[in-house]
Design a protein around this motif. Structure first.
Motif, short mmCIF file in Angstrom:
data_model
loop_
_atom_site.label_atom_id
_atom_site.label_comp_id
_atom_site.label_asym_id
_atom_site.label_seq_id
_atom_site.Cartn_x
_atom_site.Cartn_y
_atom_site.Cartn_z
N VAL A 402 75.54 73.70 -45.16
CA VAL A 402 74.78 72.45 -45.14
C VAL A 402 75.25 71.63 -43.94
CG1 VAL A 402 74.42 72.41 -47.63
CG2 VAL A 402 76.43 71.26 -46.67
N ARG A 403 74.36 70.80 -43.45
CA ARG A 403 74.68 69.91 -42.33
C ARG A 403 74.07 68.57 -42.65
NH1 ARG A 403 78.25 71.72 -38.21
NH2 ARG A 403 78.06 70.35 -36.43
N PHE A 404 74.86 67.52 -42.63
CA PHE A 404 74.37 66.23 -43.10
C PHE A 404 74.59 65.14 -42.06
CE2 PHE A 404 78.50 67.38 -44.87
CZ PHE A 404 79.32 66.37 -44.39
N PRO A 405 73.77 64.08 -42.11
CA PRO A 405 73.92 62.97 -41.16
C PRO A 405 75.12 62.09 -41.52
CG PRO A 405 72.12 62.53 -42.68
CD PRO A 405 72.59 63.91 -42.98
N ALA A 406 75.99 61.88 -40.56
CA ALA A 406 77.26 61.18 -40.82
C ALA A 406 77.05 59.73 -41.25
CB ALA A 406 78.13 61.23 -39.56
N ALA A 407 75.99 59.09 -40.78
CA ALA A 407 75.79 57.69 -41.13
C ALA A 407 75.39 57.54 -42.59
CB ALA A 407 74.71 57.08 -40.24
N GLU A 408 74.81 58.59 -43.18
CA GLU A 408 74.35 58.52 -44.56
C GLU A 408 75.34 59.12 -45.55
OE1 GLU A 408 70.46 59.54 -45.64
OE2 GLU A 408 69.50 58.66 -43.89
N ILE A 409 76.04 60.19 -45.12
CA ILE A 409 76.86 60.96 -46.05
C ILE A 409 78.24 61.17 -45.46
CG2 ILE A 409 77.06 63.15 -47.28
CD1 ILE A 409 74.01 63.41 -47.10
N GLU A 410 79.26 60.85 -46.24
CA GLU A 410 80.65 61.06 -45.79
C GLU A 410 81.08 62.52 -45.96
OE1 GLU A 410 85.08 59.77 -47.26
OE2 GLU A 410 83.55 58.22 -47.21
N GLY A 411 80.59 63.16 -47.03
CA GLY A 411 80.96 64.54 -47.27
C GLY A 411 80.14 65.13 -48.39
N VAL A 412 80.12 66.47 -48.45
CA VAL A 412 79.41 67.20 -49.50
C VAL A 412 80.37 68.24 -50.07
CG1 VAL A 412 77.47 68.74 -50.03
CG2 VAL A 412 77.16 66.85 -48.40
N VAL A 413 80.52 68.25 -51.40
CA VAL A 413 81.48 69.13 -52.06
C VAL A 413 80.82 69.79 -53.26
CG1 VAL A 413 83.72 69.28 -53.22
CG2 VAL A 413 83.40 67.65 -51.34
N PRO A 414 81.02 71.11 -53.46
CA PRO A 414 80.51 71.76 -54.68
C PRO A 414 81.50 71.57 -55.83
CG PRO A 414 81.47 73.41 -53.22
CD PRO A 414 81.59 72.08 -52.51
N PHE A 415 80.99 71.16 -56.99
CA PHE A 415 81.84 70.95 -58.16
C PHE A 415 81.32 71.76 -59.35
CE2 PHE A 415 82.54 66.94 -55.82
CZ PHE A 415 83.93 66.88 -55.83
N PRO A 416 82.21 72.36 -60.15
CA PRO A 416 81.79 73.01 -61.38
C PRO A 416 81.18 71.99 -62.35
CG PRO A 416 84.03 73.65 -60.78
CD PRO A 416 83.65 72.50 -59.91
N PRO A 417 80.11 72.34 -63.04
CA PRO A 417 79.48 71.38 -63.97
C PRO A 417 80.44 70.80 -64.99
CG PRO A 417 78.01 73.23 -63.60
CD PRO A 417 79.31 73.57 -62.91
N ALA A 418 81.34 71.62 -65.55
CA ALA A 418 82.27 71.10 -66.56
C ALA A 418 83.19 70.03 -65.97
CB ALA A 418 83.10 72.25 -67.14
N LEU A 419 83.55 70.18 -64.70
CA LEU A 419 84.37 69.17 -64.04
C LEU A 419 83.59 67.87 -63.86
CD1 LEU A 419 86.84 68.15 -62.52
CD2 LEU A 419 86.04 69.35 -60.49
N ILE A 420 82.32 67.99 -63.49
CA ILE A 420 81.48 66.79 -63.35
C ILE A 420 81.37 66.07 -64.68
CG2 ILE A 420 79.16 65.96 -62.79
CD1 ILE A 420 78.93 68.29 -60.81
N ASP A 421 81.25 66.83 -65.79
CA ASP A 421 81.20 66.22 -67.12
C ASP A 421 82.44 65.36 -67.37
OD1 ASP A 421 78.83 67.57 -67.64
OD2 ASP A 421 79.80 69.20 -68.72
N ARG A 422 83.62 65.94 -67.11
CA ARG A 422 84.87 65.21 -67.37
C ARG A 422 85.00 64.00 -66.46
NH1 ARG A 422 87.00 70.43 -67.08
NH2 ARG A 422 88.17 69.96 -65.18
N TRP A 423 84.62 64.19 -65.22
CA TRP A 423 84.72 63.12 -64.22
C TRP A 423 83.82 61.94 -64.60
CZ3 TRP A 423 83.47 64.31 -58.36
CH2 TRP A 423 83.84 63.22 -57.57
N LEU A 424 82.59 62.25 -64.96
CA LEU A 424 81.64 61.20 -65.36
C LEU A 424 82.14 60.44 -66.58
CD1 LEU A 424 77.98 62.55 -65.03
CD2 LEU A 424 78.81 60.32 -64.26
N GLU A 425 82.70 61.18 -67.52
CA GLU A 425 83.18 60.54 -68.74
C GLU A 425 84.36 59.62 -68.46
OE1 GLU A 425 84.76 61.76 -73.24
OE2 GLU A 425 84.35 63.32 -71.74
N ARG A 426 85.26 60.06 -67.59
CA ARG A 426 86.46 59.29 -67.33
C ARG A 426 86.26 58.16 -66.33
NH1 ARG A 426 91.11 58.70 -64.42
NH2 ARG A 426 92.88 58.13 -65.73
N SER A 427 85.45 58.41 -65.30
CA SER A 427 85.32 57.43 -64.21
C SER A 427 83.87 57.28 -63.77
CB SER A 427 86.19 57.86 -63.01
OG SER A 427 87.53 58.04 -63.39
N PRO A 428 83.00 56.75 -64.63
CA PRO A 428 81.59 56.60 -64.24
C PRO A 428 81.40 55.72 -63.02
CG PRO A 428 82.08 55.37 -66.25
CD PRO A 428 83.27 56.22 -65.97
#
Length: 448
Positions: A402-428
């Motif tokens: 992927v290639r993204f515009p720096a002014a709009e996006i600082e970074g792009v990272v792939p995350f496992p869905p289960a990790l996103i679940d925990r992250w959202l629950e702990r730090s929305p």
């Protein structure tokens, strides 16, 4: 732990310090306490320590933090740490290489602080693994051989200045805190060590730039650092124009450029048309009613200021191989929700544009993805959480770059869905307001 206790651990677990692993164990308890104090640990912190060894620093950190994650490469010392903390639930021990251990899980544990008495041979790789932007850590204290720290701290014109200096200074402000003499370790090294503090470089201190592109350009130029750098740079735009704009001589060599000049050079060579502009206030959007019917048009600025109902798309991009979901960290320059995490790609519909047309365009503009098949997941009604947008949510599969515009996006990272679940629950609060609703809509379509 004092010197006697440390040697008892080494003898019990039959550990003979390895020169190849850079194993010089800290035995000065007063220095250990002082180093830990520099991390400024609070009861809410998660601390990750790479290379805990016999636990000279660990023993002082464990009582202070909410969670302690230990990453130890030596199997014998990892076994010792697991035995030592077996009855302490908040201490987690991993037998792993700090240069390759997956740090993504730390995002669900923020605030996170990093500690490491690191070996010279692997120090750069470990720092890159844990501290390359975007990362979960908000503060770091590391101890390395003085020569290595001098390279990180170096400025243009210093003999030690180079790729390592810039890679750390891109995202962090380094500061040497203390020189630690050889007699503080067993076995004694031949040279001094330095304790260094790393704090995040303030947001917006530098203009937006593509970190990956800058690293690529630096690697090219520093691979032949004694040669004039223009020979290693792209043909367009012309070097004569770039060097004048950056403020360097046409015959400049890479070690002559400071951090800000490297940033401006990167911006000059960035081909992305959106690399410099986070958003345009005069973009024209369709204004709609509760039934999602067009009732007029207004600019981005008017729509947001007056909270007019309008339309937007979100796209969640998943890996076919791992099922990880790409999340983007929004640029600090965005007018809405700067610096937080969001869907893979998202954006408003231009006036007269359909939802699918907007989704295809946003994938191309924000991630450089041209050929992904879009799957319509559903609709979200306008609310305060969605920014008063009728949101159409899509999913897509993609495993390429992927290639993204720096002014709009600082970074792009792939995350496992289960990790996103925990992250959202702990730090929305780490996410844009509408992301939780999008995730809830798509999550039932996925497995665990």
């Amino acid at each position: 732990m004092n010197a006697t206790q440390i040697h008892e651990v080494l003898n019990k677990f039959e550990v003979s310090p390895s020169k190849s692993l850079g194993q010089n164990f800290l035995i000065d308890e007063n220095i250990a306490k002082w180093i830990v104090s520099q991390l400024e640990i609070t009861p809410d912190d998660c601390v990750v320590e790479v290379g805990p060894g016999t636990g000279a620093l660990t023993e002082h950190m464990a009582p202070l933090c909410r969670k302690l994650v230990l990453v130890e490469f030596d199997a014998r010392l990892a076994e010792y740490q697991k035995n030592r903390w077996a009855d302490t639930p908040h201490v987690e021990v991993h037998h792993a290489d700090g240069a390759t251990w997956d740090p993504r899980r730390l995002f669900a544990e923020q605030p996170v602080k990093f500690m490491g008495n690191l070996p010279y041979s692997a120090g750069g790789a470990i720092l890159a693994n844990f501290l390359t932007s975007p990362c979960a850590c908000s503060r770091a204290v590391v101890m390395l051989q003085k020569e290595f720290i001098d390279r990180i701290l170096a400025k243009p014109g210093d003999d030690a200045y180079g790729l390592l200096s810039l890679r750390i200074q891109m995202d962090w402000v380094p500061k040497a805190l203390k020189t630690v003499p050889p007699e503080a370790f067993s076995p004694r090294p031949k040279i001094d060590s330095t304790v260094m503090l790393l704090t995040p470089r303030p947001a917006k201190e530098l203009p937006p730039y593509d970190h990956k592109l800058m690293d690529e350009l630096m690697r090219r130029c520093f691979s032949q650092r004694r040669k004039q750098m223009h020979k290693q740079l792209p043909a367009t735009p012309p070097w004569s124009e770039v060097s004048q704009a950056v403020g360097v001589s046409p015959t400049a060599r890479p070690e002559e450029l400071g951090l800000e000049q490297w940033v401006n050079l990167t911006r000059a060579y960035d081909p992305n048309p959106l690399s410099h502009i986070a958003q345009k206030d005069d973009e024209l959007f369709d204004v709609v009613n509760e039934q999602n019917e067009v009732v007029g048009q207004a600019t981005r600025k008017e729509v947001h200021e007056r909270k007019l109902l309008h339309r937007a798309v979100h796209i969640l991009v998943f890996s076919k191989k791992t099922h990880d979901c790409l999340l983007q960290k929004r640029s600090a320059y965005k007018d809405k929700h700067p610096g937080v995490w969001d869907s893979s790609a998202a954006g408003h519909l231009d006036a007269g544009e359909s939802y699918e047309e907007a989704a295809v365009r946003e994938l191309r503009e924000e991630l450089g993805i041209e050929d992904a098949k879009l799957i319509h997941v559903g609709m979200l009604p306008p609310s305060e959480a969605t920014g008063w947008e009728h949101v159409s949510l899509y999913a897509a599969l993609h495993d390429g770059k992927v290639r993204f515009p720096a002014a709009e996006i600082e970074g792009v990272v792939p995350f496992p869905p289960a990790l996103i679940d925990r992250w959202l629950e702990r730090s929305p609060q780490d996410f844009a307001n509408s992301f939780a609703s999008c995730w809830q809509l798509v999550r039932p379509m996925m497995g665990n």
